[in-house]
Design a protein around this motif. Structure first.
Motif, mmCIF file in Angstrom:
data_model
loop_
_atom_site.group_PDB
_atom_site.id
_atom_site.type_symbol
_atom_site.label_atom_id
_atom_site.label_comp_id
_atom_site.label_asym_id
_atom_site.label_seq_id
_atom_site.Cartn_x
_atom_site.Cartn_y
_atom_site.Cartn_z
ATOM 1 N N SER A 60 0.843 -1.195 0.000
ATOM 2 C CA SER A 60 0.000 0.000 0.000
ATOM 3 C C SER A 60 0.876 1.242 0.000
ATOM 4 O O SER A 60 2.101 1.165 0.161
ATOM 5 C CB SER A 60 -0.917 0.011 1.237
ATOM 6 O OG SER A 60 -0.136 0.046 2.419
ATOM 7 N N ASP A 61 0.221 2.400 -0.176
ATOM 8 C CA ASP A 61 0.900 3.703 -0.115
ATOM 9 C C ASP A 61 2.120 3.754 -1.039
ATOM 10 O O ASP A 61 3.217 4.128 -0.628
ATOM 11 C CB ASP A 61 1.312 4.003 1.334
ATOM 12 C CG ASP A 61 1.583 5.487 1.551
ATOM 13 O OD1 ASP A 61 1.024 6.305 0.806
ATOM 14 O OD2 ASP A 61 2.379 5.822 2.449
ATOM 15 N N LYS A 69 4.492 5.192 -3.780
ATOM 16 C CA LYS A 69 4.846 6.544 -4.232
ATOM 17 C C LYS A 69 6.192 6.523 -4.944
ATOM 18 O O LYS A 69 6.976 5.582 -4.778
ATOM 19 C CB LYS A 69 4.920 7.510 -3.047
ATOM 20 C CG LYS A 69 3.625 7.661 -2.277
ATOM 21 C CD LYS A 69 3.811 8.578 -1.086
ATOM 22 C CE LYS A 69 2.502 8.730 -0.298
ATOM 23 N NZ LYS A 69 2.660 9.602 0.878
ATOM 24 N N ASN A 75 2.102 9.909 -6.696
ATOM 25 C CA ASN A 75 1.453 8.711 -6.171
ATOM 26 C C ASN A 75 1.208 7.691 -7.287
ATOM 27 O O ASN A 75 0.868 8.056 -8.407
ATOM 28 C CB ASN A 75 0.113 9.064 -5.518
ATOM 29 C CG ASN A 75 0.278 9.841 -4.232
ATOM 30 O OD1 ASN A 75 1.236 9.654 -3.506
ATOM 31 N ND2 ASN A 75 -0.651 10.732 -3.961
ATOM 32 N N TYR A 114 6.939 1.869 -0.768
ATOM 33 C CA TYR A 114 5.618 1.317 -0.460
ATOM 34 C C TYR A 114 5.663 0.649 0.907
ATOM 35 O O TYR A 114 6.738 0.382 1.469
ATOM 36 C CB TYR A 114 5.151 0.324 -1.538
ATOM 37 C CG TYR A 114 6.096 -0.813 -1.834
ATOM 38 C CD1 TYR A 114 6.099 -1.975 -1.076
ATOM 39 C CD2 TYR A 114 6.987 -0.738 -2.907
ATOM 40 C CE1 TYR A 114 6.957 -3.030 -1.359
ATOM 41 C CE2 TYR A 114 7.843 -1.774 -3.207
ATOM 42 C CZ TYR A 114 7.828 -2.924 -2.437
ATOM 43 O OH TYR A 114 8.685 -3.953 -2.717
ATOM 44 N N LYS A 126 8.230 0.186 5.641
ATOM 45 C CA LYS A 126 8.403 0.956 4.411
ATOM 46 C C LYS A 126 9.565 0.379 3.620
ATOM 47 O O LYS A 126 10.677 0.230 4.140
ATOM 48 C CB LYS A 126 8.657 2.437 4.720
ATOM 49 C CG LYS A 126 8.410 3.353 3.524
ATOM 50 C CD LYS A 126 8.196 4.789 3.962
ATOM 51 C CE LYS A 126 7.675 5.631 2.818
ATOM 52 N NZ LYS A 126 7.348 7.009 3.219
#
Length: 282
Positions: free
Chosen positions: A41-42, A44, A53, A85, A91
């Protein structure tokens, strides 16, 4: 030995989770990046102070993609694209080298007296207002994707002026051709490159009759110098629909269609953009 092989396999899988359409890119072209990986997820990316994004790819399972537009004025050198990510609460960072190379665009050299084309104050005020309004649209990034088919050209005629031609006035680069010009007599039907929502439908000083379509995910196609506009702001438009008719409105010497693209607010080569965008569904 099995443990070493397993670790190596995991490393290779992680290494190839991130794909990039090309390690060399011309200025004003667009790069397509993709990650195919479960349970992340997330997502970038960071490129030379740009933060972009990734979007979940609706056409592929466990896939995320990003479009990285390169400025026409981007310095030509090698950069590092950093992608991050979240995976298992941690992370993760990945990196890819990306070299920006010269697009080798042609030049038009123009020598004129400095005061010859000094614009009137009223014109300056109008063009600044129109530019500000347009940039507000281009920098708005919808989280929803509005297309589900490949992008197409707005008409099938001869290209009379390519994207990127430099305009050199009195020895200084002042501007460049911001789109691709297609031959079109007055009243030629112009079609939408893909589905979306009309965000600009207006007669503007430089671009004349103008329609801009938001395709979602920061992608905009633009159609200039129209003699007739068939859609209003806020209306949905389907791929291939006749959005208007060609003309010679605005600051032009004759009728034609000026076709351009904005991605994440940056102006890019529209024909290259179409080629790159059509990788999203592949």
């Amino acid at each position: 030995m099995k443990k070493i092989l397993l670790i190596t396999l995991i490393f290779i899988c992680n290494l190839y989770a991130l794909k990039i359409s090309s390690s060399n890119v011309k200025n004003a072209n667009t790069v397509f990046l993709e990650i195919q990986k479960e349970n992340i997820s997330d997502v970038k990316l960071t490129f030379d102070k740009q933060n972009i994004n990734f979007f979940k790819n609706p056409f592929k399972e466990n896939s995320y993609y990003a479009l990285l537009p390169i400025s026409y004025y981007q310095k030509q050198k090698e950069y590092r694209v950093i992608v991050s990510y979240i995976e298992n609460g941690k992370k993760v960072f990945k990196g890819k080298n990306l070299k920006v190379v010269d697009g080798k665009y042609k030049s038009e050299v123009i020598n004129v007296p400095k005061t010859k084309f000094k614009p009137k104050a009223s014109r300056v005020q109008r063009t600044k207002k129109e530019y500000s309004q347009a940039m507000k649209v281009y920098k708005s990034i919808s989280k929803e994707i509005l297309w589900n088919e490949d992008f197409i050209y707005p008409l099938n005629t001869k290209i009379t002026s390519n994207f990127g031609t430099k305009r050199v006035y009195n020895g200084k680069l002042k501007s460049y051709h911001s789109g691709t010009d297609f031959r079109a007599k007055n009243g030629t039907a112009i079609i939408a490159s893909n589905a979306g929502i009309v965000k600009i439908s207006q007669n503007r000083f430089y671009s004349g009759g103008t329609i801009v379509i938001d395709h979602g995910h920061g992608v905009y196609s633009c159609y200039f110098h129209l003699s007739k506009m068939n859609y209003k702001v806020g209306e949905s438009i389907k791929k291939g629909a006749v959005l208007g008719l060609s003309g010679d409105t605005g600051r032009v010497t004759g009728p034609h269609l000026h076709f351009s693209f904005r991605i994440n607010g940056l102006q890019v080569d529209p024909l290259n953009a179409i080629e790159v965008l059509n990788k999203v569904r592949k």
